[in-house]
Design an enzyme around this catalytic site. Structure first.
Site, PDB file in Angstrom:
ATOM      1  N   ARG A 192       0.884  -1.068   0.061  1.00  0.00           N
ATOM      2  CA  ARG A 192       0.126   0.004   0.022  1.00  0.00           C
ATOM      3  C   ARG A 192       0.926   1.113  -0.291  1.00  0.00           C
ATOM      4  O   ARG A 192       1.659   1.323   0.938  1.00  0.00           O
ATOM      5  CB  ARG A 192      -0.912  -0.069   1.186  1.00  0.00           C
ATOM      6  CG  ARG A 192      -1.553   1.489   1.488  1.00  0.00           C
ATOM      7  CD  ARG A 192      -2.619   1.488   0.487  1.00  0.00           C
ATOM      8  NE  ARG A 192      -3.605   2.590   0.582  1.00  0.00           N
ATOM      9  CZ  ARG A 192      -3.597   3.737   0.595  1.00  0.00           C
ATOM     10  NH1 ARG A 192      -2.396   4.369   0.469  1.00  0.00           N
ATOM     11  NH2 ARG A 192      -4.641   4.571   1.288  1.00  0.00           N
TER      12      ARG A 192
ATOM     13  N   GLU B 259     -11.721   4.698  -4.895  1.00  0.00           N
ATOM     14  CA  GLU B 259     -11.718   3.263  -4.904  1.00  0.00           C
ATOM     15  C   GLU B 259     -11.937   2.808  -6.127  1.00  0.00           C
ATOM     16  O   GLU B 259     -12.822   3.437  -7.169  1.00  0.00           O
ATOM     17  CB  GLU B 259     -12.647   2.786  -4.025  1.00  0.00           C
ATOM     18  CG  GLU B 259     -12.313   2.829  -2.609  1.00  0.00           C
ATOM     19  CD  GLU B 259     -11.036   2.064  -1.932  1.00  0.00           C
ATOM     20  OE1 GLU B 259     -10.896   0.946  -2.375  1.00  0.00           O
ATOM     21  OE2 GLU B 259     -10.484   2.758  -1.517  1.00  0.00           O
TER      22      GLU B 259
ATOM     23  N   ARG C 234      -1.081  -5.368   4.985  1.00  0.00           N
ATOM     24  CA  ARG C 234      -0.352  -4.859   3.607  1.00  0.00           C
ATOM     25  C   ARG C 234       0.959  -4.224   3.968  1.00  0.00           C
ATOM     26  O   ARG C 234       0.799  -3.495   5.014  1.00  0.00           O
ATOM     27  CB  ARG C 234      -1.308  -3.864   2.825  1.00  0.00           C
ATOM     28  CG  ARG C 234      -2.220  -4.286   2.142  1.00  0.00           C
ATOM     29  CD  ARG C 234      -3.150  -3.460   1.360  1.00  0.00           C
ATOM     30  NE  ARG C 234      -3.725  -2.534   2.354  1.00  0.00           N
ATOM     31  CZ  ARG C 234      -4.564  -1.433   2.213  1.00  0.00           C
ATOM     32  NH1 ARG C 234      -5.151  -1.448   0.777  1.00  0.00           N
ATOM     33  NH2 ARG C 234      -5.087  -0.506   2.671  1.00  0.00           N
TER      34      ARG C 234
END
Length: 193
Positions: A80, A88, A132
């Site tokens: 990330r 999104e 992540r």
């Protein structure tokens, strides 16, 4: 009757005028520093090259505008991007997915080639709540990392911010380049029509 100063202004009016002039000066100073970011007077946020530790990885794919999958040391990992938040495009309901998110995804996925070497730089926090890996992605390991213009050119997080509808976003404790991301964000919206 209120006591007046020079030219018939009350003390309260003079104070208000002084505050307004100070506000205009500070706003002008901020805009000037955004327009001329490499000026030594305004470039108060810089780093030395020895503070940048890079880890080579191979790009595999984008999973969202601000999330990629890479292979590092033989291990696949989801990364990330730190300091930037893209709209999104995946893992969202139909009403939450946006065209801007799809464009950010396409920008990220189209920017890199499968297997291309990229360079990860970690900050204080290395994982988010979803597991992540958090990192800055550099496209070069030989640029001047302490130069704002080089940052805008070789830091992919900054490129994503400049070229899509992404926004600068700070998640504690990862703020090494926070001021530079915010500067890019302000400059981007300053020049929009």
């Amino acid at each position: 009757m209120a006591k007046t100063g020079r030219k018939g202004f009350t003390k309260k009016q003079l104070i208000n005028i002084a505050v307004a002039l100070l506000a205009v000066f500070l706003l002008g100073f901020r805009i000037y520093s955004d327009l001329y970011p490499t000026s030594p007077v305004f470039d108060v946020f810089s780093y030395t090259d020895d503070e940048v530790i890079l880890h080579a990885a191979a790009f595999k794919r984008a999973s969202d505008g601000d999330t990629v999958v890479v292979v590092m040391d033989g291990q696949e990992m989801t990364v990330r991007l730190i300091g930037v938040d893209a709209p999104e495009s995946t893992r969202c309901t139909v009403q939450d997915c946006t065209d801007e998110g799809k464009k950010a995804y396409e920008y990220t996925n189209g920017y890199f080639k499968l297997g291309q070497t990229i360079y990860l730089e970690f900050d204080k926090g290395q994982k988010d709540k979803y597991g992540r890996t958090l990192a800055y992605i550099w496209t070069s390991n030989t640029c001047k990392f302490n130069d704002f213009n080089e940052f805008k050119k070789y830091n992919f997080n900054a490129l994503l911010l400049q070229n899509t509808q992404s926004r600068a976003k700070y998640y504690s404790p990862n703020g090494k380049y926070r001021k530079w991301f915010n500067r890019i964000d302000r400059m981007k919206y300053l020049y929009e029509e």
